[in-house]
Design a protein around this motif. Structure first.
Motif, PDB file in Angstrom:
ATOM      1  N   GLU A  78      46.936 -64.138  -9.413  1.00  0.00           N
ATOM      2  CA  GLU A  78      47.244 -64.979  -8.268  1.00  0.00           C
ATOM      3  C   GLU A  78      46.026 -65.793  -7.849  1.00  0.00           C
ATOM      4  O   GLU A  78      46.152 -66.967  -7.486  1.00  0.00           O
ATOM      5  CB  GLU A  78      47.719 -64.105  -7.109  1.00  0.00           C
ATOM      6  CG  GLU A  78      48.413 -64.911  -6.059  1.00  0.00           C
ATOM      7  CD  GLU A  78      49.212 -64.055  -5.127  1.00  0.00           C
ATOM      8  OE1 GLU A  78      50.242 -63.517  -5.561  1.00  0.00           O
ATOM      9  OE2 GLU A  78      48.812 -63.914  -3.976  1.00  0.00           O
ATOM     10  N   CYS A  81      45.984 -68.738 -10.051  1.00  0.00           N
ATOM     11  CA  CYS A  81      46.996 -69.729  -9.647  1.00  0.00           C
ATOM     12  C   CYS A  81      46.552 -70.462  -8.388  1.00  0.00           C
ATOM     13  O   CYS A  81      46.644 -71.684  -8.296  1.00  0.00           O
ATOM     14  CB  CYS A  81      48.330 -69.050  -9.371  1.00  0.00           C
ATOM     15  SG  CYS A  81      49.095 -68.368 -10.822  1.00  0.00           S
ATOM     16  N   VAL A 134      53.830 -65.542 -11.774  1.00  0.00           N
ATOM     17  CA  VAL A 134      53.722 -66.995 -11.932  1.00  0.00           C
ATOM     18  C   VAL A 134      55.076 -67.673 -11.767  1.00  0.00           C
ATOM     19  O   VAL A 134      55.251 -68.563 -10.927  1.00  0.00           O
ATOM     20  CB  VAL A 134      53.102 -67.346 -13.313  1.00  0.00           C
ATOM     21  CG1 VAL A 134      53.047 -68.851 -13.478  1.00  0.00           C
ATOM     22  CG2 VAL A 134      51.713 -66.746 -13.427  1.00  0.00           C
TER      23      VAL A 134
END
Lengths: 382, 432
Positions: A78, A81, A134
């Motif tokens: 995360e 991302c 994701v």
């Protein structure tokens, strides 16, 4: 004279009084998972150690390793991302951490691992978390924006893609040494049986009675086996008002009633519906997954309808679809319909027609159920 | 019409803070200021340099609910100046210099309410410029001037906003006047039934007891739950009458007036004192002391603030909210240099607790929807606003919002839902 701050009202917030903040809610979820995690460590690690059936320490500790790796990998992914999404705003690592603080990245990973078989190959776990995190979460915009439960997106993905690998990874070394465990888990065993062979002796006796199902001493996914531990965590969450008790109650209730009627044709025992609600991921799904605030409907009536459909779908998937992970698939499917149900209910609620249409709506639901009952029973017998 | 159950939310009251504090009177300010553009541009009846008496009309609100604005003091109109209004806007105001004589205009002298009939009382409400002092500032006469049957007059004494004890102080110090006022409000409404709606909580017990002693024929006390928004007119009417309405309480046979309005009416009838003063609560963690002060409408808040010792020395203004009105529905001000009015109940100064905290996204828990008194779904409205889906915003009936602030209050992620919905409401209203 310096100006006063003009912030947006109201100037009194329950979140400021530290009564009920999102972080606290997430912390409560973690606390509620504790009994589940403790029990799975006892069952999959400590018991194996005591019995001495393991071949290597790595093998014995593997389930624990998964529980630790799951959330860590999920957070790392995360962060990556978030770094890509918020590139312009991030100057240093602290900024990134501050954004992550509001994303609660560890939870999808933890939930995912808890729905996995204890000896799932590590690469499958990582793929599953990556897909869930994701595709299921970050592509939708992160925490609070996702439509599907991220953990279950990953779980459903690996269930359909790598089902061959998963089947063999349920049994601990200790359980593998017991001959009576003909199939991997009670449910996979069930799916291989003919209708005629569905009897208490075939289904429940090998696992040492229904109490073992309740306590969680049967083969199964890491966090899903013990109804007791889940119940403790779930009741804690319901008392803390983190989850709505209606969802698990209706969900499990519908599965129980539906399978009770099916059980009449099969064998006629009350053991059958009990077996059905205690095996597989139903309790875990009902208390922790279907109730997840982001993806479940927001109004009480919508929640009841949502949960009732979940029950019906789960039974359909299990008995007719013969699908792996009936609960996970049902919840992911209902996440979409949940949105529609919620939209419909909130409009009724605003206009004040909810109370008026409630009873006709319920009648329609019951008719729908009976149809599905019959459908299920007829096909289950073929 | 069927009554819908209103979700009730208990909010910590913090009322002890100002009740335990001092109660001051500050009735002789050097200057008072009357806004000339609020709520709409007002017509000037007097010009600069004119001498005015207390209770003399200086401005006139025009239109459907026309009502004069009276001078709260006697003195001279010095000029038109720019001052901050409690809506955090700078606007033109009439500056009236006090001559400290408090000479009241003859119109209100020697009133004999027992001899006045219903219409004369309502006419008096109009000429004395009485407006509701709860916060909306709706002209009182417009409620009482009705041809529909009136079953009862309900006094809204819920004061459900936290911190504020303005009505509380007014009634506690004048229980006799309060009942006297209610008696003639009932007469003005042409009914023999009056109900005092008050919250059933510990701090109200002494007031309820003393009111019980004063109650006259036809009057009764209705105990409300200690919840927010118990002071919402519709909530009170539904609770007291068991009936509901669409637009105005009169449809359910009720007229609702605020407690301070009731006492103000009594002061007018008994002492010939035109509506010109009310208690303002000063409270907050950034104030030296807390309490209430009886002041003239249009007094500068800076002067009143000095009575309470001003702000704490180490107050960091950029992290402090100076709130005009209640914490739930009021608005923060840039400066303390603004003026009071008939609708300002409190000045609350609170340190902002948010500035160093990270707030998460909407969790989707639906708590805002469960607490909304009008059954809206605030998170959906905010989401629709974010995506620019105006049709959806309309479908979600944002215009029903009563702006009570509960959605923001209960939100665990501390999202400013109320502000978004206010904006959505404004947008929909402008688009028709």
């Amino acid at each position: 004279m310096e100006k006063f701050l003009v912030s947006k009202g109201p100037y009194l917030r329950s979140a400021d009084e530290n009564k009920r903040t999102t972080s606290k809610i997430m912390l409560d979820v973690c606390i509620a998972l504790l009994p589940v995690i403790l029990l799975t460590i006892y069952k999959n690690v400590i018991k194996v150690f005591i019995s001495g059936t393991y071949t290597s320490v790595y093998q014995a500790l593997y389930p624990l390793l998964l529980i630790i790796i799951g959330p860590i990998f999920s957070i790392l992914l995360e962060l990556l991302c978030l770094f890509i999404i918020h590139k312009e705003e991030i100057n240093n690592f602290k900024d990134l951490i501050n954004i992550e603080k509001t994303e609660f990245g560890g939870l999808p990973g933890l939930f995912f691992v808890l729905t996995c078989p204890p000896y799932t190959p590590l690469w499958i776990v990582l793929i599953g978390i990556a897909v869930g995190e994701v595709v299921g979460k970050m592509l939708f915009g992160g925490f609070g924006q996702n439509i599907f439960n991220p953990a279950l997106v990953g779980r459903a993905f690996i269930a359909f893609t790598f089902s061959n690998y998963l089947g063999a990874s349920y049994l601990s070394p200790l359980e593998a040494s017991i001959d009576a465990y003909a199939g991997a888990t009670p449910l996979t065993f069930y799916s291989k049986l003919d209708i005629a062979n569905i009897t208490y002796d075939n289904m429940v006796s090998p696992y040492g009675g229904l109490l073992n199902f309740f306590l969680g001493m049967t083969p199964g996914a890491l966090g899903e086996t013990s109804a007791l531990a889940i119940l403790i965590g779930g009741i804690y969450l319901a008392i803390k008002r983190v989850i709505d008790y209606r969802i698990p109650l209706v969900y499990i209730g519908v599965v129980f009633i539906t399978t009770f009627f099916i059980g009449l044709k099969v064998d006629g025992g009350i053991w059958y519906p009990t077996y059905m609600i205690l095996s597989g991921g139903l309790f875990f799904g009902a208390f922790f997954m279907a109730t997840e605030p982001v993806t479940s409907p927001k109004t009480p009536l919508a929640r009841v309808i949502f949960a009732a459909f979940l029950g019906v779908l789960t039974v359909l998937f299990r008995i007719i679809g013969n699908m792996p992970e009936g609960v996970a698939t049902a919840i992911v499917t209902m996440n979409i319909f949940g949105l529609a149900i919620n939209q419909y209910v909130i409009k009724l609620r605003i206009s004040g027609k909810l109370e008026k249409r409630f009873i006709p709506g319920m009648v329609v639901m019951i008719v729908l159920f009976i149809t599905l009952f019959t459908y299920t029973i007829v096909f289950a017998l073929n | 019409m069927r009554i819908r159950k209103v979700p009730e939310t208990h909010i910590e009251g913090f009322k002890e803070l100002s009740i335990q504090g001092e109660t001051y009177e500050y009735l002789s300010p050097k200057y008072v200021y009357l806004p000339m553009q609020f709520p709409s541009p007002l017509k000037e009846l007097k010009s600069v340099g004119d001498k005015v008496l207390m209770g003399e009309a200086v401005l006139q609100r025009e239109g459907r609910f026309a009502i004069p604005v009276l001078s709260p003091v006697s003195g001279t109109i010095k000029g038109v100046v720019k001052r901050w209004h409690q809506s955090n806007k700078m606007m033109n105001m009439l500056e009236i210099e006090n001559d400290y004589k408090d000479t009241v205009i003859d119109d209100f002298k020697n009133l004999n309410p027992d001899k006045m009939d219903r219409h004369e009382l309502v006419e008096l409400m109009k000429t004395s410029g009485m407006v509701g002092m709860g916060g909306a500032g709706f002209p009182t006469y417009a409620k009482y001037e009705t041809d529909k049957p009136v079953d009862q007059v309900i006094i809204n004494f819920a004061e459900c906003e936290p911190y504020i004890t303005s009505d509380y102080t007014m009634v506690k110090l004048n229980p006799g006047l309060f009942i006297y006022g209610l008696k003639y409000l009932m007469k003005a409404a042409g009914t023999s039934k009056g109900v005092i709606a008050i919250k059933n909580k510990d701090i109200n017990k002494p007031i309820i007891e003393s009111l019980n002693k004063h109650l006259l024929d036809g009057m009764s006390i209705y105990l409300l739950h200690d919840v927010y928004p118990a002071g919402w007119e519709k909530y009170i009417v539904e609770k007291v009458t068991g009936k509901t309405y669409k637009m105005l309480p009169i449809e359910a046979g009720a007229i609702v007036s605020n407690a301070t309005t009731c006492v103000t009416f009594a002061k007018l009838l008994k002492y010939g004192l035109p509506p010109s003063e009310k208690y303002v609560t000063f409270v907050g963690d950034s104030l030296k002391s807390n309490g209430n002060v009886l002041c003239k409408f249009g007094t500068n808040v800076t002067e009143l603030l000095n009575l309470f010792g001003g702000l704490e020395e180490n107050t960091d203004r950029s992290h402090t909210n100076f709130i005009a009105g209640g914490v739930m529905t009021g608005g923060a001000m840039f400066t303390e240099d603004f003026v009071t009015s008939a609708t300002l109940g409190a000045v609350i100064v609170l340190r902002d607790k948010l500035y160093d905290r990270v707030t998460p996204h909407c969790l989707g828990c639906g708590t805002c929807a469960l607490h909304c008194p009008v059954h809206l779904s605030p998170y959906e409205i905010k989401r629709a606003m974010k995506t620019g889906n105006i049709e959806m915003v309309k479908e979600l009936e944002v215009n029903k919002c009563i702006q009570c602030g509960l959605c923001s209050y209960v939100c665990p992620s501390r999202i400013d839902l109320t502000t978004s919905i206010q904006m959505a409401k404004e947008l929909v209203r402008r688009m028709g």
